[in-house]
Motif scaffolding. Structure first.
Motif, PDB file in Angstrom:
ATOM      1  N   SER A   1      -8.293  -1.767  -3.499  1.00  0.00           N
ATOM      2  CA  SER A   1      -7.395  -0.771  -4.097  1.00  0.00           C
ATOM      3  C   SER A   1      -6.725   0.143  -3.085  1.00  0.00           C
ATOM      4  O   SER A   1      -5.687   0.724  -3.375  1.00  0.00           O
ATOM      5  CB  SER A   1      -8.150   0.074  -5.122  1.00  0.00           C
ATOM      6  N   ALA A   2      -7.340   0.312  -1.905  1.00  0.00           N
ATOM      7  CA  ALA A   2      -6.774   1.233  -0.915  1.00  0.00           C
ATOM      8  C   ALA A   2      -7.394   0.976   0.449  1.00  0.00           C
ATOM      9  O   ALA A   2      -8.465   0.371   0.546  1.00  0.00           O
ATOM     10  CB  ALA A   2      -7.035   2.671  -1.334  1.00  0.00           C
ATOM     11  N   GLN A   3      -6.732   1.476   1.481  1.00  0.00           N
ATOM     12  CA  GLN A   3      -7.267   1.386   2.829  1.00  0.00           C
ATOM     13  C   GLN A   3      -8.365   2.440   2.969  1.00  0.00           C
ATOM     14  O   GLN A   3      -8.108   3.637   2.879  1.00  0.00           O
ATOM     15  CB  GLN A   3      -6.160   1.633   3.848  1.00  0.00           C
ATOM     16  N   LEU A   4      -9.619   1.974   3.159  1.00  0.00           N
ATOM     17  CA  LEU A   4     -10.766   2.867   3.261  1.00  0.00           C
ATOM     18  C   LEU A   4     -11.438   2.677   4.613  1.00  0.00           C
ATOM     19  O   LEU A   4     -11.502   1.560   5.129  1.00  0.00           O
ATOM     20  CB  LEU A   4     -11.758   2.581   2.127  1.00  0.00           C
ATOM     21  N   PHE A   5     -11.983   3.736   5.161  1.00  0.00           N
ATOM     22  CA  PHE A   5     -12.666   3.671   6.446  1.00  0.00           C
ATOM     23  C   PHE A   5     -14.117   3.218   6.265  1.00  0.00           C
ATOM     24  O   PHE A   5     -14.618   2.391   7.006  1.00  0.00           O
ATOM     25  CB  PHE A   5     -12.605   5.044   7.129  1.00  0.00           C
ATOM     26  N   ASP A   6     -14.814   3.774   5.250  1.00  0.00           N
ATOM     27  CA  ASP A   6     -16.213   3.446   5.023  1.00  0.00           C
ATOM     28  C   ASP A   6     -16.546   3.637   3.552  1.00  0.00           C
ATOM     29  O   ASP A   6     -16.111   4.610   2.935  1.00  0.00           O
ATOM     30  CB  ASP A   6     -17.110   4.343   5.883  1.00  0.00           C
TER      31      ASP A   6
END
Length: 152
Positions: A127-132
């Motif tokens: 759903s989205a660019q996530l780091f962690d």
């Protein structure tokens, strides 16, 4: 400002929103018409924002609760708006918070089992660019309430 009758009304309605006006009036010590007027005022003033039916998650096969901590490297308004819209549309996400500290967002997810959570997790990371993304499974629910404490 809430007086003691308003507080009693809010306490009783939090315990049982289906209570009859006659029973509510009796419990708080007011006649029905003033009690009804107070309930309407509390609704109009926004103290009462809705009435719901609480369901048994176990009977519905939703016995797993997962707390999902999310960190992201994106903090702009457009990203947040898009991310919030997408995550809010997940029916399994029952609570969603923007946090301070090490975690940017915290989700409370209810699902049937670990496999079901894995499906939700995969959908979340698409759903989205996530780091962690870090998931913690609740082992036991020790307290659960929808009752809010009222100021004395």
């Amino acid at each position: 400002m809430l007086d003691r009758f308003d507080q009693k009304i809010l306490i009783v309605l939090q315990e049982d929103a289906t209570i009859s006006l006659a029973s509510l009036s009796e419990r708080i010590g007011l006649s029905q018409t003033p009690c009804w007027k107070r309930v309407r005022r509390l609704e109009n003033d926004g103290y009462i924002v809705g009435r719901v039916t609480l369901l048994d998650r176990e009977k519905l096969g939703l016995g797993v609760t997962v707390f999902v901590s999310i960190k992201t490297s994106r903090h702009d308004e457009a990203w947040l708006r898009e991310f919030a819209e997408r995550v809010a549309a997940f029916p399994e996400v029952v609570e969603f918070y923007r946090m301070s500290g090490d975690t940017d967002y915290l989700l409370k997810v209810v699902c049937s089992d670990i496999g079901d959570y894995d499906r939700i997790y995969r959908k979340l990371i698409r759903s989205a660019q996530l780091f962690d993304v870090s998931s913690s499974f609740a082992m036991e629910q020790i307290k659960y309430t929808t009752l809010l404490p009222l100021p004395q």
